[in-house]
Design a protein around this motif. Structure first.
Motif, PDB file in Angstrom:
ATOM      1  N   PHE A 123      -1.087  -2.830  -4.612  1.00 23.00           N
ATOM      2  CA  PHE A 123      -0.701  -3.750  -5.679  1.00 23.00           C
ATOM      3  C   PHE A 123       0.060  -4.922  -5.076  1.00 23.00           C
ATOM      4  O   PHE A 123       0.675  -4.791  -4.025  1.00 23.00           O
ATOM      5  CB  PHE A 123       0.136  -3.038  -6.752  1.00 23.00           C
ATOM      6  N   PRO A 124       0.023  -6.063  -5.749  1.00 17.68           N
ATOM      7  CA  PRO A 124       0.742  -7.233  -5.235  1.00 17.68           C
ATOM      8  C   PRO A 124       2.250  -7.072  -5.436  1.00 17.68           C
ATOM      9  O   PRO A 124       2.691  -6.473  -6.421  1.00 17.68           O
ATOM     10  CB  PRO A 124       0.191  -8.387  -6.073  1.00 17.68           C
TER      11      PRO A 124
ATOM     12  N   GLU B 278      -2.013  -2.858 -14.760  1.00 17.68           N
ATOM     13  CA  GLU B 278      -2.792  -4.096 -14.875  1.00 17.68           C
ATOM     14  C   GLU B 278      -3.252  -4.646 -13.531  1.00 17.68           C
ATOM     15  O   GLU B 278      -4.266  -5.329 -13.454  1.00 17.68           O
ATOM     16  CB  GLU B 278      -1.959  -5.175 -15.578  1.00 17.68           C
ATOM     17  N   VAL B 279      -2.493  -4.383 -12.458  1.00 16.97           N
ATOM     18  CA  VAL B 279      -2.761  -5.052 -11.184  1.00 16.97           C
ATOM     19  C   VAL B 279      -3.083  -4.105 -10.034  1.00 16.97           C
ATOM     20  O   VAL B 279      -3.470  -4.572  -8.954  1.00 16.97           O
ATOM     21  CB  VAL B 279      -1.553  -5.937 -10.777  1.00 16.97           C
ATOM     22  N   CYS B 280      -2.952  -2.823 -10.227  1.00 18.26           N
ATOM     23  CA  CYS B 280      -3.105  -1.867  -9.143  1.00 18.26           C
ATOM     24  C   CYS B 280      -4.575  -1.519  -8.876  1.00 18.26           C
ATOM     25  O   CYS B 280      -5.385  -1.424  -9.796  1.00 18.26           O
ATOM     26  CB  CYS B 280      -2.338  -0.588  -9.471  1.00 18.26           C
ATOM     27  N   VAL B 281      -4.879  -1.322  -7.608  1.00 20.32           N
ATOM     28  CA  VAL B 281      -6.202  -0.858  -7.189  1.00 20.32           C
ATOM     29  C   VAL B 281      -6.002   0.507  -6.549  1.00 20.32           C
ATOM     30  O   VAL B 281      -5.183   0.673  -5.628  1.00 20.32           O
ATOM     31  CB  VAL B 281      -6.840  -1.831  -6.169  1.00 20.32           C
TER      32      VAL B 281
ATOM     33  N   THR C 241       0.857  -1.180   0.000  1.00 21.34           N
ATOM     34  CA  THR C 241       0.000   0.000   0.000  1.00 21.34           C
ATOM     35  C   THR C 241       0.892   1.229   0.000  1.00 21.34           C
ATOM     36  O   THR C 241       1.834   1.323   0.787  1.00 21.34           O
ATOM     37  CB  THR C 241      -0.912   0.039   1.243  1.00 21.34           C
ATOM     38  N   ALA C 242       0.594   2.151  -0.904  1.00 25.18           N
ATOM     39  CA  ALA C 242       1.331   3.412  -0.984  1.00 25.18           C
ATOM     40  C   ALA C 242       0.331   4.563  -0.930  1.00 25.18           C
ATOM     41  O   ALA C 242      -0.816   4.419  -1.342  1.00 25.18           O
ATOM     42  CB  ALA C 242       2.141   3.478  -2.270  1.00 25.18           C
TER      43      ALA C 242
END
Length: 170
Positions: A138-139, A164-167, A127-128
């Motif tokens: 993101f993972p 592609e993978v970030c929320v 988490t950032a």
């Protein structure tokens, strides 16, 4: 004192002052090599320790009853960095990644790493917090990481893969 966090006390166990610990390390078995743990920079000698499945149960000197153990709920257990395990290439201590500037390979500054959640399935989740105050998650996938420099406190990711993978928070 330079310390590494290795666990979090989740509850008291029994009536003799034992605590149940959620390990914040790859292997709970590593606890068996320790002699002292720190809570809020105060050293506690380990009097007894057992590992059961994904938890560690610890008896600490001076924690002699359930009330004393319960007062430690939510506290983090640390060790001196000199007692930490050697890391392989591409492995990092969470403590070293927290506070790193999150950068894209394009040069864009995305924010600062504020948390890394472990054991959430196939990968830890980073988490950032961006400059706008919003968070992104993101993972922690090797293919996503362009580079890490713990000395310079930077964590760089590939922008095209991050998308592609970030929320993102709304």
């Amino acid at each position: 004192m330079d310390q590494i966090t290795v666990g979090e006390i989740v509850k008291a166990q029994g009536i003799a002052g034992e605590v149940k610990v959620k390990p914040l390390t790859d292997s709970a078995e590593r606890f068996k090599k320790l002699r002292v743990l720190y809570i809020d920079d105060k050293p506690f000698k380990i009097l007894g320790l057992r590992v059961e499945r994904e938890h560690v149960f610890v008896k600490l000197q001076g924690v002699d009853n359930r009330n004393a153990a319960e007062s430690l709920r939510g506290k983090f257990l640390c060790i001196d960095r000199v007692h930490a395990v050697d890391l392989d290439e591409g492995e990092y201590f969470i403590a070293d990644l927290l506070g790193c500037r999150l950068l894209c390979d394009t040069g864009e500054i995305l924010g600062e790493i504020i948390d890394i959640a472990q054991n959430t399935g196939t990968a830890d989740v980073i988490t950032a917090r961006g400059g706008n105050g919003k968070e992104l998650r993101f993972p922690f996938l090797n293919r996503l990481v362009a580079g890490v420099d713990v000395t310079k406190k930077t964590f760089t990711v590939y922008k095209h893969l991050l998308d592609e993978v970030c929320v993102y928070d709304d």
